[in-house]
Scaffold this active site. Structure first.
Site, PDB file in Angstrom:
ATOM      1  CB  CYS C  53      74.260  -2.190  64.402  1.00 34.04           C
ATOM      2  SG  CYS C  53      72.948  -3.006  65.338  1.00 34.04           S
ATOM      3  CG  ASP C  60      74.276   2.336  63.396  1.00 34.57           C
ATOM      4  OD1 ASP C  60      73.419   2.074  62.540  1.00 34.57           O
ATOM      5  OD2 ASP C  60      74.323   1.767  64.503  1.00 34.57           O
TER       6      ASP C  60
HETATM    7 CA   LIG Z   1      69.655   4.968  63.680  1.00 33.61          CA
END
Ligand SMILES: [Ca+2]
Ligand SMILES: [Ca+2]
Ligand SMILES: [Ca+2]
Ligand SMILES: [Ca+2]
Ligand SMILES: [Ca+2]
Ligand SMILES: [Ca+2]
Ligand SMILES: [Ca+2]
Ligand SMILES: [Ca+2]
Ligand SMILES: [Ca+2]
Ligand SMILES: [Ca+2]
Ligand SMILES: [Ca+2]
Ligand SMILES: [Ca+2]
Ligand SMILES: [Ca+2]
Ligand SMILES: [Ca+2]
Ligand SMILES: [Ca+2]
Ligand SMILES: [Ca+2]
Lengths: 154, 154, 154, 154, 154, 154, 154, 154, 154, 154
Positions: C53, C60
């Site tokens: 992120c 992620d």
């Molecule tokens: Ca997501």
């Protein structure tokens, strides 16, 4: 929480409900669509449908799926439940039941578009799934209905 | 890792989050779309939606699916989460909730195209799934919206 | 089994592979399409994608799906694997990651048509699935891309 | 909403989280089990696990499933998330990773019973799923562990 | 990243792999189990198995599932892959193939417990799934094997 | 039950079948289409396909799906099975294999329309699924092929 | 249709229902078990559960599954629904919520056996599923509970 | 590839097969079990079973599942296929068919353990699934059969 | 419950049914469509189909799916069941069987549109699924049939 | 095809069936078990069950699953169908309905073992699934019933 927009609804939230098991289209109630400027779909999944075979009297079971694009009115879902329960002692071929439900909802709602699908349980190893649809006469929705028919089961 | 492109975002990565349970569209935040030359879809799956029945006050549950083609702005997903949480004590018919969410996102994002689908849990054996969509006025996206409507549920 | 048609491929079947975890589009390699007279799709399913992120630095996870119609070149799949691994320590919004991958593949392959879908895992109860596509400029593939967009999620 | 029972927890609800990608078992935190008189299971599903192959350095992906019966302590789930993230740049065989995670949790929690299952993605067409378990020494939980082993995969 | 514990492994991470398609159990390699004090399962899912019918010579296809509790040794998964590939031109009844694989792994690993399941594709409308297992002689694992047999398919 | 319409078929129902594992398109046999006035699809699902990687020699596995609209000829399915088996020791990229199969069937059948899809198993975490199609030149089936391409994966 | 056996039930079939969103175990109502001579299970699937995180105040979502063997009393399902709704604004760790629900039902029903499973949605990529159970003290149901624990997740 | 171990098999690989549609247990053939020292299961999935209702003569359809632990003999699967085809014009209640198949296989194989499950299609909205099993008399397999019965459907 | 609209139906609800296993299209019966002003689909799912291979005489199994838009007549489903049973001892290639069923129903019903799909079980690892359709000559339904063909398998 | 063993059966194959919608256990019929020396299970799946809520009169829907080990008698499945239809206008709590069906079948069959499971559709977001079982008094089947109870839902 009752307010103006639910005016005319007699069933939802009322204390005591009476269940009718003889076909009766008067049970259906509608309320005003607040978004008539927008074309949108409402899908109603009804997996608890039962009626009788018109020849033998044997119970039939199925799922009714109703998709429609409202014009000025929406069907109230509790009244729809009670209406569908009213087929419980009613004898009808699968093809008839689907067309009757569609016609009753057209009369009630005058929708831009509507389709009704009946996914009935098998009898003798064969299951019957009628699919009927309709577009508001003299409008682009007639052609919309033809195009939806083309996509059935795809 | 903060940089220029996230300017104006107040919620993502901030220390302490306040949860609001009364409907409030001001919670929504956007950030700049870096690819406005390209038409692309963003799909947001939101399976943790709950609101109240406007007549009985009973909690309703559902999944919200939001698909949109951005123009100049993207919705920030943490602000979307908080916005959807703000329906927690809000009373609304399923058809209204879906249209309200779509209109709030149109106001925020002015997207080229957007659609919102609410897959609500059954009440009384019937589940209601409204599907609403929109294309930017006076553009090819109006016709795009009509064509997407035609494909709903297929 | 090496032969002329794999000329220029440095990774597939080579002894020792080096894994790079900082975004690097130079890793990508292509080889000649032997069927340029035919329009055909190549689908690449990549369920092992991870990036960070850009705001919080949190990992992620997602699945990348790449569908393209080649013109003169095909992407070599081991180089694609290594290229996708290079996002491992890279910070990027989901919408950016999908567009970056598409643009890098356009630069490499100059395909007739390409689309990239990123199905990311949920964060805060919401999952984001961007879908981006492209058709060769000044060709029928531009309209092809618009029509594919219309079918997204159907 | 912080209160006495969460004393000693440093991560959950704190403003800024630091992500560590080198294996570090110190990240794990526990809090008091309020129901030590009751034997109950806690299941933790962790589908976002990644580490490196110890020989080739290539990323591996998998789902970790942790089932345990607490004694005096419960693992705090945000610290578990950060601990699992710390394997991101760590090289380990699948069988080792599962046993290391189990041993770290035994050291932290001294649970009555614990089992760890690693469902790794395939490499070369074969996927490896180690399953390791443990019962508190000199207790009925030793036999409990043997019986659970007997049921693995059934 | 090579180190002492992988001593003796000749295949994993080596540059050039030779594929053998005549049955050869010498391909199998093992490495030391670092957790001999713990009884744990290793599951190996191998969906890419093919051999020949011993009567007609027609190719057969199936999934091999190998579950074992190691004693002092673990099977190295790349050598297992190559070993399973060596059945490619080998003729064997389904029941034989499963028992041969189990016996070869017993010879290699001397495991506490092992089971092999072959889920073969149908021929003539019937599919055959042999399941064979084994416990270390003169140990509690003999009874363990009987109890696992009892649970087969449940 | 042999009769006139199966004239020229040498494989189906014959006593002893020889399996060839070197690519050979001569194995394919056709028989007359009795319904040339009607446009209809024949779908052939072939989940037992295996070939070799042209670079490394490693076995590949996949499912071949063949959909075609016959003109004057139908492919006999036992000959198709033997033809697909002939790829067993053949080295080919996934994209090549799919195009070769399609071209061989075009040469055999001169069909109105045909498409071949190869759903190969993953290698290195990525799976490749080529989709190739074709319409009879100078006919409406050329446009039919373009429209099918547009629908791939939808 | 009211009769003697439903004496004491105040909620089912009553006109107007009040929804309480602060935890309140007094809402629960029971009625007499007519088959106390028989040991039988009642399973209650409750997929519409929501509460708040005790640290951050963020809404949590999950499915509650309640399995019990009644002694003299059964829980009335409408009162159970209202009781579960009362967690809506209540802050509790997942492990606490499951144990609180079980203890409240033990106090109400004094059942022979009961188990409660909470399948909560993921937070930060990890989902927590506590499973708690209980057997009537000084009875064979204590051992029954231990044996059910042994089967959890199998 | 024929060799000693298939001595006595008349059907597999033979040129011309005759299909018999009147029940005939003489069709069944066995061959020697090469692993009599090992207890192992053979599962036979037979989804293409059809017989006639003994009262009405209407065709019935179902899947037969046969699991057995061989002693000295294995059933040859082509002969099993032909044997099951011989029920095609045979009238029998579902419960009888399952018991007849089990008894015929006991006579042929004298297995250590065997079970036969018939999963028949619904008639009149009800489907019948008989499950019958057997352990070699005066052996531990009698108790094995009782324990398998206990696990049926779990 | 018999009435005028079922006039001419001899099978449904009659006492004793005779099952014919030699192909006979005279068994089919129709009744009047009460909604000829509406275009609607009737789907008939028939999973209990069996016929014989015309070359070897071996039984084949499959599911027949029949979708049609009626004009003046509907097929009575019990007569359809008996008609499909009449293929039981009939030898026919899969492609023939599907076209024969479609042609018999066209002769009986003269429908606006009809399609028949045969999903047959695999033989030799390959399954064949023919799909045939038809639109009333000299009507818009001819084009409708072409468009449906275009969507097959999508 | 009628013969001695069906003596006493009045419903199966008889011409005209009368459907009764008021609860009536006299409808049930049995016939002789020809395999009393063997303990075997008969499973009856009945997905078309409907009754009424005893308080509100609203229709309930569910699936009844009946598993039993016969002693001297088997239930005839058409009579079971008619018996289950007789609940159509009967008011009963879910827990009662399951126990009533079990007791009626015990009276009819005096089976060695029987269990009845009712999987009812949700009402108010909660679904109730009672599971009741029974073993012949003063026999090993009493303990068999306790052990089956222990496995419920596992
Ligand atoms: Ca997501
Ligand atoms: Ca039906
Ligand atoms: Ca049926
Ligand atoms: Ca609802
Ligand atoms: Ca409901
Ligand atoms: Ca989340
Ligand atoms: Ca792996
Ligand atoms: Ca692989
Ligand atoms: Ca077969
Ligand atoms: Ca791969
Ligand atoms: Ca959670
Ligand atoms: Ca999460
Ligand atoms: Ca039936
Ligand atoms: Ca076939
Ligand atoms: Ca086959
Ligand atoms: Ca409900």
């Amino acid at each position: 929480m009752k307010n103006k927009e639910t005016e005319g609804l007699s069933l939802l939230g009322s204390g005591q409900t009476r269940y009718v098991f003889d076909y009766d289209s008067d049970i259906l109630e509608s309320f005003a669509n607040k978004y008539p400027d927008n074309n949108y779909f409402v899908r109603l999944n009804c997996p608890e449908f039962t009626s009788l075979c018109p020849i033998t009297g044997q119970p039939d079971f199925g799922t009714m799926i109703i998709n429609y694009i409202p014009d000025q009115k929406l069907v109230e879902s509790k009244s729809l439940k009670l209406y569908l329960f009213s087929f419980r002692n009613h004898g009808g071929f699968h093809e008839d039941v689907v067309n009757i439900i569609m016609k009753d909802l057209i009369r009630l709602l005058e929708p831009r578009y509507i389709e009704v699908i009946g996914e009935f349980s098998p009898r003798g190893g064969i299951s019957i799934h009628p699919y009927s649809n309709y577009g508001q006469p003299d409008s682009k929705w007639v052609e919309f209905a033809v195009k939806r028919l083309l996509k059935y089961g795809k």
